[in-house]
Write a protein that holds these residues in place. Sequence first.
Motif, PDB file in Angstrom:
ATOM      1  N   LYS A   1      64.275   3.341 -18.956  1.00  0.00           N
ATOM      2  CA  LYS A   1      65.386   3.711 -17.848  1.00  0.00           C
ATOM      3  C   LYS A   1      66.696   2.661 -17.578  1.00  0.00           C
ATOM      4  O   LYS A   1      65.615   2.128 -17.692  1.00  0.00           O
ATOM      5  CB  LYS A   1      65.110   5.219 -17.683  1.00  0.00           C
TER       6      LYS A   1
ATOM      7  N   VAL B   1      68.473   2.324 -14.578  1.00  0.00           N
ATOM      8  CA  VAL B   1      69.380   3.173 -13.064  1.00  0.00           C
ATOM      9  C   VAL B   1      70.139   2.791 -12.817  1.00  0.00           C
ATOM     10  O   VAL B   1      70.777   1.242 -12.962  1.00  0.00           O
ATOM     11  CB  VAL B   1      68.024   2.877 -12.376  1.00  0.00           C
ATOM     12  N   CYS B   2      71.351   2.254 -12.996  1.00  0.00           N
ATOM     13  CA  CYS B   2      72.898   2.097 -12.312  1.00  0.00           C
ATOM     14  C   CYS B   2      72.935   2.740 -10.791  1.00  0.00           C
ATOM     15  O   CYS B   2      72.801   4.480 -10.135  1.00  0.00           O
ATOM     16  CB  CYS B   2      74.115   2.332 -13.016  1.00  0.00           C
TER      17      CYS B   2
ATOM     18  N   GLU C   1      75.066   7.277  -7.882  1.00  0.00           N
ATOM     19  CA  GLU C   1      73.559   6.822  -9.045  1.00  0.00           C
ATOM     20  C   GLU C   1      73.745   7.600  -9.732  1.00  0.00           C
ATOM     21  O   GLU C   1      74.058   8.791 -10.092  1.00  0.00           O
ATOM     22  CB  GLU C   1      72.188   7.431  -8.606  1.00  0.00           C
TER      23      GLU C   1
ATOM     24  N   ARG D   1      71.304   7.815 -14.344  1.00  0.00           N
ATOM     25  CA  ARG D   1      70.128   7.459 -15.141  1.00  0.00           C
ATOM     26  C   ARG D   1      70.443   7.991 -16.466  1.00  0.00           C
ATOM     27  O   ARG D   1      70.660   9.371 -16.368  1.00  0.00           O
ATOM     28  CB  ARG D   1      68.648   8.206 -14.175  1.00  0.00           C
TER      29      ARG D   1
ATOM     30  N   THR E   1      76.356   2.656 -19.070  1.00  0.00           N
ATOM     31  CA  THR E   1      76.537   2.155 -17.687  1.00  0.00           C
ATOM     32  C   THR E   1      78.153   1.541 -17.764  1.00  0.00           C
ATOM     33  O   THR E   1      78.444   1.559 -16.214  1.00  0.00           O
ATOM     34  CB  THR E   1      75.414   0.054 -18.209  1.00  0.00           C
TER      35      THR E   1
ATOM     36  N   ARG F   1      62.840   2.724  -5.705  1.00  0.00           N
ATOM     37  CA  ARG F   1      64.081   2.425  -6.415  1.00  0.00           C
ATOM     38  C   ARG F   1      64.482   0.806  -5.768  1.00  0.00           C
ATOM     39  O   ARG F   1      65.712   0.117  -5.198  1.00  0.00           O
ATOM     40  CB  ARG F   1      65.057   2.855  -4.957  1.00  0.00           C
TER      41      ARG F   1
ATOM     42  N   CYS G   1      66.277  -1.820  -8.774  1.00  0.00           N
ATOM     43  CA  CYS G   1      67.752  -1.153  -8.329  1.00  0.00           C
ATOM     44  C   CYS G   1      68.738  -1.630  -7.325  1.00  0.00           C
ATOM     45  O   CYS G   1      69.871  -2.093  -6.628  1.00  0.00           O
ATOM     46  CB  CYS G   1      68.516   0.036  -8.494  1.00  0.00           C
TER      47      CYS G   1
END
Lengths: 304, 304
Positions: free
Chosen positions: B13, B15-16, B28, B30, B43, B281, B284
Amino acid sequence: MDRYGGIEAGGTKFVCMVGSGPESISAEVRFPTTNPAETLSRTIAFFREQQQMAPLAAVGVGCFGPLDLDPASPTFGAITTTPKPGWANTHLVRALEQALHVPVVIDTDVNAAAYGEYVWGAARGVSQFIYNTIGTGIGAGAIIQGEPIHGLLHPETGHIRIPHDHGVDPFPGDCPYHGDCFEGLASGNALRRRWGVPAEKLADDHPGWELEAHYLALALVNQICMVSPQRVVLGGGVMKHASLFPRVRARVQEYLNRYIDRPEIQGEIEDYIVPPALGDRSGCLGAIALAQHKERDWRLEIKE
Amino acid sequence: MDRYGGIEAGGTKFVCMVGSGPESISAEVRFPTTNPAETLSRTIAFFREQQQMAPLAAVGVGCFGPLDLDPASPTFGAITTTPKPGWANTHLVRALEQALHVPVVIDTDVNAAAYGEYVWGAARGVSQFIYNTIGTGIGAGAIIQGEPIHGLLHPETGHIRIPHDHGVDPFPGDCPYHGDCFEGLASGNALRRRWGVPAEKLADDHPGWELEAHYLALALVNQICMVSPQRVVLGGGVMKHASLFPRVRARVQEYLNRYIDRPEIQGEIEDYIVPPALGDRSGCLGAIALAQHKERDWRLEIKE
C-alpha cells in the motif's frame, strides 16, 4: 608543520611515534605491554624526551578495549573491564594528559587503524567503510560519514554470531563469553586451538584455510548487509596468508548471491575487499591522524 | 508553518500525508500499490489537490527497495532491481518532481521510519540507533550521528546470516536469494510457511514464538556488536505478539552474556529494546521529517 604523538596501545606491545603523517615519522619506539605503571612510564618518558626537542600539538591513542569513550562519563578515556591482568580501570587519558600537558585523544585500536587507512591508506576517497583485524583476536572499526563510530560503547564486531555447522567443524569455538562467535571460530587463537599449530604453520593446502575463508566471508556478508560499507579492509596476522583474499572474495560473492547488485561486488571485488595500505602502522598512524583531526576541532572551538 | 508531503511507498500500500508533524496532519490517503502508472497518478492527484489549497515546501518518500540513492547516479531516486512486477527501474523522484514542481527527498522505507522515530518517536534523544521492521519481510534502517546511513547501497539487514540449527528447526528458510538468512528464518512469511498458519493465528503457547524470539535475539546481538546502537526499535506486524518483547530482551541478555557491560543492556533493557512510538505512521511521518530536514539544508545552501 605541527608534530603529533601517536600510541598504538596493544595487548602485547605498545608502539609510540612522533610525526605528522606516514612520510614524516621522526621517532618511533616499540616495547612489550607489561603492567600499566611500567608501560605508561616508558610511554611518558619517550614523549617527554621528544617534547624537549620540540613541542607536541596533541597525542592520539588507539587502545585495546573495552574503553569508556563517553565524554560525559567520569571515567572517560579509561580501559574498563579488560581481562588483561592489572589493566582494568586504567585511566590512560588522564595519566597522559597530566604527564605531558597536551590534549590527548583516544579511540579503540581498530577505530584508530580504520581512521589511519581512511586518511592515508586503503580507504582514501570513501566515507563509509569497515576495517577488520584478523589476528590473535578479531576486531573491527567503522568509519561512517568520515567519523569513527561509537554509540552505546564501540563496535565489538568480533562477537557477532555466524552459522556454525558442527558436522563440518566440530571445534566448539574458544570465546570465553560466547563460544562459537566470529572471533571464537575464526581468530588466530581459534585456528591454533582447532588445528594444534599456529596459523602461520598451516600448510597452503590445509583445509583449514577454506574453512577460515568461509567464516570470514559470512562475517563480511553480515557487515555488508548491515552497514553497506563502500569498502572493506581486512588486516591482521591471519590475513598474511596469501590464499585467503581470493577465497574470501569468491565466497562473499557466492553468499550474497547477486542480492547486492553493485559493480563493486559483482565486478571488481579486488578493489572492494582489500588489505590495509599502511601495513602494521595503521593503528599508530591512525592515532596521529585522530590527534590532528581533533586538535583542528579544538582550535575551531576556541576561535568561535 | 510550512506544509510538507510524506509518502510511505510500500509494496502492498501507499500512504500519503500532508502536514508538519504527528500532531498536524491535515490530510491523509491510503490506497493499494498496483502498477506504477496507476499508483503514481493517484499519488500525484492527491498532492495536486493539496497544492491547490496551499503550497507544499517539499515532499519526502520512504520507499521499498532496492533504491538508487547515489546522488551522482543518472538513475538517482529510482527503484532498481525489485522483483515486484512492473516496478523495476521506476523513476519515482523524477516523476514526482516533474508533476509537483517541489523538491523531493527519497530514502528507504525503513530509513524513513527510523528517521521518524528519531525526530518524534521512540528514539528521541539518541543519535545512533537501529529500527527494525519484522513484517511480511524484514528490513532495518540505521541512524548514525543523526543521519540515516547509506554507503554502497543502503542497509539490507534482513539478509544477514545467523546460526540455524537444522535439528531444532528443519524449516530450510524461504529467502529466494539466501534460504535461511535472518529474513528467510524470521519474517512473517517464514512463520506462515514454517507453521502452515499466519503469525497472527499462532497460539500464545506455540513453540514458534520461542524460536522466533531466538532468531530475533541473534540478529539483535549482531546489530549491537556491529553498530553499538544506543537503542533498538522493533516494529512491524510480527512484533504485535505481546510475548515477543520480553522473550527477545531476555535472550539478548543471555546471548551477550555480560560482554557489553552497560546498564542499558544489563539493567533497564525495557528502555533499550523498544516498540516504535509512532505505530504504523513511522514511515510516512519519517518521510515528512526527511523532507523538512533536507529542505532546511537546501535553504542554507541557497543562502550561502
